[in-house]
Design an enzyme around this catalytic site. Structure first.
Site, mmCIF file in Angstrom:
data_model
loop_
_atom_site.group_PDB
_atom_site.id
_atom_site.type_symbol
_atom_site.label_atom_id
_atom_site.label_comp_id
_atom_site.label_asym_id
_atom_site.label_seq_id
_atom_site.Cartn_x
_atom_site.Cartn_y
_atom_site.Cartn_z
ATOM 1 N N LYS A 228 27.393 33.518 26.646
ATOM 2 C CA LYS A 228 27.061 32.097 26.803
ATOM 3 C C LYS A 228 25.772 31.907 27.602
ATOM 4 O O LYS A 228 24.940 31.057 27.276
ATOM 5 C CB LYS A 228 28.215 31.353 27.492
ATOM 6 C CG LYS A 228 29.421 31.160 26.619
ATOM 7 C CD LYS A 228 29.127 30.209 25.474
ATOM 8 C CE LYS A 228 30.034 30.441 24.301
ATOM 9 N NZ LYS A 228 29.754 31.635 23.512
ATOM 10 N N HIS B 287 28.327 53.004 38.587
ATOM 11 C CA HIS B 287 27.998 54.121 37.704
ATOM 12 C C HIS B 287 26.686 53.884 36.962
ATOM 13 O O HIS B 287 26.517 54.374 35.837
ATOM 14 C CB HIS B 287 29.134 54.364 36.710
ATOM 15 C CG HIS B 287 30.388 54.873 37.354
ATOM 16 N ND1 HIS B 287 30.531 56.166 37.773
ATOM 17 C CD2 HIS B 287 31.539 54.235 37.679
ATOM 18 C CE1 HIS B 287 31.723 56.335 38.316
ATOM 19 N NE2 HIS B 287 32.360 55.162 38.277
ATOM 20 N N GLU C 105 32.204 37.401 27.350
ATOM 21 C CA GLU C 105 31.964 36.095 26.741
ATOM 22 C C GLU C 105 31.056 35.239 27.626
ATOM 23 O O GLU C 105 30.195 34.502 27.118
ATOM 24 C CB GLU C 105 33.297 35.380 26.501
ATOM 25 C CG GLU C 105 33.201 33.932 26.071
ATOM 26 C CD GLU C 105 32.485 33.725 24.741
ATOM 27 O OE1 GLU C 105 32.206 32.551 24.409
ATOM 28 O OE2 GLU C 105 32.181 34.702 24.039
ATOM 29 N N ASN D 262 21.326 29.879 0.172
ATOM 30 C CA ASN D 262 21.841 30.559 1.354
ATOM 31 C C ASN D 262 22.275 31.959 0.933
ATOM 32 O O ASN D 262 22.907 32.117 -0.113
ATOM 33 C CB ASN D 262 23.059 29.839 1.941
ATOM 34 C CG ASN D 262 22.689 28.529 2.600
ATOM 35 O OD1 ASN D 262 21.520 28.227 2.761
ATOM 36 N ND2 ASN D 262 23.690 27.750 2.976
ATOM 37 N N GLY D 263 21.994 32.945 1.762
ATOM 38 C CA GLY D 263 22.409 34.304 1.435
ATOM 39 C C GLY D 263 21.235 35.256 1.468
ATOM 40 O O GLY D 263 20.119 34.912 1.879
ATOM 41 N N GLU E 69 22.966 32.738 25.260
ATOM 42 C CA GLU E 69 22.824 31.783 24.161
ATOM 43 C C GLU E 69 22.164 30.479 24.587
ATOM 44 O O GLU E 69 21.222 30.015 23.931
ATOM 45 C CB GLU E 69 24.197 31.463 23.557
ATOM 46 C CG GLU E 69 24.791 32.549 22.691
ATOM 47 C CD GLU E 69 26.156 32.150 22.167
ATOM 48 O OE1 GLU E 69 26.394 32.308 20.957
ATOM 49 O OE2 GLU E 69 26.991 31.667 22.962
#
Length: 628
Positions: A506, A525, A502, A107-108, A509
């Site tokens: 959602k 605007h 938020e 991982n990484g 996602e």
């Protein structure tokens, strides 16, 4: 992000590869597009890999392993979330060295790939994949030619590497141990008591539930050897031995189940009432003041403490990403409006570029559900280097951020296994409100009576959230009143604006909807140009004295064909007869309106996703813990 599992013991059997994949399945919640396993059989490494974007890769691997009756005493496994190279079998972990003597899962992200490719090229070693992990396997093979032990070869190979890694290394020599090492990407060791003395390793403790009795997380810069006889030796990358620090596994099978719900996301949405209760427990005194362990410092030690830092700070910086960033937007408002502490809220990755304001003695607060978000941890590390004081808000006890910061607050949301965060958001907002109230007490910016009034309202939050979640017919009616749009707008102002941000996240996602979050006053605007006949416009209207002004902007949208959906404590008179659906929430202050209304937004996204047949627990292309 990606998931790692590994195990080693003395007993050879088919259960070893199967247990590896069982543990790996527990990490599937992070999201993945490929899975693989490697194990030692008859002095040779065997590898089975399955690139897969459907989320069924681990199940398919498990069936293959059972069919083949694979037997071994040790192995490594991995779920890949592609960062280097296409999704195909060649790029899927584990990666082998050129002579098939070394297998690595990782991982990484490596930062000096070109340099390493040149080094290996000079040795006549060519690569077969596009994945940076293969470089590690080839380097270990190269170093093994001149090193006495596998761990020495791994240490030497890591000396060539720049970047982040959590690795597990398996060799084809049955005398060798498993070797794991970390720098930036979490790894833990699990230990099973009993005659078998089986040892496990994983990128998250959740993988080891039911398999290991005790667990220990590696610190950055540590390497561990896990022997077949059950011995664990940990060294720093400077080769100095480190003392073992095992603690009991804190999670149970119940913690990682579905709780009777069809999806973990729905379970976690419905857990929010009890999560808020847990977050508040023991933190509000009988007199209505706030008590947090992070600020409980004896008078004789106040000088130079985090308490003094908050009292004297001229600037607070909140650094986070994703859902935690939007919770941080609430925190910024709380700190400025209640504690009167000037606050900026930054994406953690931007802290390096916007840090000209931080002075020694100022406070930087990092927020991360997992406590392992790389950019947030890097921002905190840089802040400390610049003389700032560090504070953390996280859900994972003993996580990287929890260990790094001077002080912090746990949100106690429990394991959050769905990729899309729900209950952690509400808990983070509540924790930030508590911190703001405590800082207000320290700075003397809020009268005791006002704080007591605010904490009294906090104490009612669990019941208010439960009221919202218990009304399933209203939740379903609100969600079903919205057709599946190609685009929608989410609007809010003041304390409702972070909730709009938020909510849009959602919807993106888990429902794959092109959702645009806008400040309610910004619609005219520019964004209004995108509103057409039938475009859903969702507005959050707390009782902040601005609802009637907000109604004017919504009427402008409706005039241009928008379908209006309103969540609020009361529907403005001007909107009566003009909205498609109205969800009335229990009355609360504007500051805490977002906590009460968030479950409605989360359920809406969930329902729209399920309606399309989307796997809402594991949506495409995104991962739970961003550790690269």
């Amino acid at each position: 992000m990606c998931g790692i599992t590994a195990m080693i013991g003395t007993t050879v059997g088919t259960q070893v590869p199967q247990q590896l994949l069982l543990a790996l399945k527990r990490l599937g919640y992070r999201g993945y597009d490929g899975a693989g396993v490697a194990y030692l059989a008859d002095d040779a490494l065997v590898r089975i890999r399955n690139p897969d974007k459907s989320g069924k890769g681990i199940a398919m691997l498990t069936n293959t392993v059972k069919t083949m009756q694979c037997a071994s005493s040790r192995g490594i496994a991995h779920t890949r979330w592609a960062t280097h190279g296409q999704v195909n079998e060649t790029n899927t972990h584990p990666h082998f060295s050129a002579d098939n003597s070394i297998a690595v899962v990782h991982n990484g992200t490596l930062e000096n790939i070109s340099e390493l490719e040149c080094l290996l090229g000079r040795e006549g070693i060519s690569l077969v994949s596009e994945c940076d992990t293969e470089l590690i396997a080839q380097l270990i093979m190269l170093e093994r030619r001149t090193r006495g032990t596998l761990s020495e070869a791994v240490l030497a190979a890591l000396a060539h590497i720049r970047g982040s890694y959590g690795i597990a290394v398996l060799s084809n020599d049955p005398r060798d141990p498993l070797v794991i090492a970390r720098h930036g990407s979490p790894l833990c060791i699990g230990y099973k008591k009993g005659a078998s003395r089986t040892l496990y390793a994983a990128s998250d403790e959740i993988a080891l539930v039911g398999l290991a009795d005790e667990v220990q997380y590696l610190a950055d810069g540590e390497l561990a050897t896990l022997s077949a006889c059950g011995d664990v030796t940990i060294h720093g990358l400077d080769a100095e031995e480190v003392q073992n620090r095992f603690t009991p596994v804190s999670l149970t099978e119940e913690d990682i189940g579905f709780g009777g719900y069809p999806h973990r996301m729905l379970l976690e949405i419905h857990q929010q009432s009890e999560v808020i209760t847990d977050c508040l427990r023991g933190r509000i005194r009988d007199d209505g003041s706030v008590e947090l362990g992070a600020f409980r410092i004896p008078r004789e030690r106040l000088s130079g403490s985090i308490v003094e830092a908050f009292q004297r700070a001229s600037l607070l910086t909140i650094a986070a990403h994703g859902t935690s960033y939007f919770a941080g937007c609430y925190g910024g408002r709380f700190m400025e409006n209640i504690a009167r502490l000037p606050t900026r809220v930054l994406l953690a990755s931007e802290y390096h570029h916007a840090d000209h304001l931080t002075k020694p003695g100022d406070v930087v607060l990092g927020i991360s559900q997992s406590g392992t978000t790389t950019d947030t941890l890097l921002a905190l590390e840089e802040a400390a280097q610049r003389g700032a004081r560090t504070f953390g808000i996280t859900n994972r006890i003993g996580s990287d951020i929890a260990r790094f910061v001077e002080a912090g607050v746990y949100v106690y949301a429990g394991p959050e296994n769905a990729v899309a965060s729900t209950k952690a958001f509400s808990a983070q907002v509540v924790a930030l409100y508590l911190v703001a109230l405590r800082v207000a007490q320290l700075r003397g910016t809020c009268a005791h009576e006002d704080i007591a009034k605010r904490t009294a309202e906090l104490a009612t939050l669990p019941a208010l959230v439960k009221t919202v979640l218990d009304d399933q017919s209203l939740l379903l009616s609100f969600a079903k009143s919205m057709s599946l749009p190609k685009r929608c707008f989410i609007l809010g102002r003041g304390y409702a604006h972070p909730l709009a941000l938020e909510t849009a996240l959602k919807l993106k996602e888990v429902a794959y909807i092109d959702a645009h979050a806008e400040h309610l006053t910004e619609l005219k605007h520019g964004p209004l140009a995108l509103v057409e006949e039938g475009t859903p416009v969702i507005a959050f209207l707390p009782d902040d004295g601005l609802a009637n002004k907000s109604a004017i902007a919504l009427i402008e949208a409706a005039t241009r064909g928008a379908s209006l959906f309103v969540v609020g404590t009361k529907l403005p008179t001007a909107l009566v007869g003009k909205v498609r659906s109205f969800f009335q929430v229990p009355h609360t202050s504007p500051e805490l309106f977002g906590v009460v209304a968030a479950p409605i937004a989360q359920f809406l996204a969930y329902e729209l996703g399920v309606r399309q047949g989307i796997d809402v627990d594991h949506p495409r292309n995104i991962a739970k813990s961003v550790t690269v």
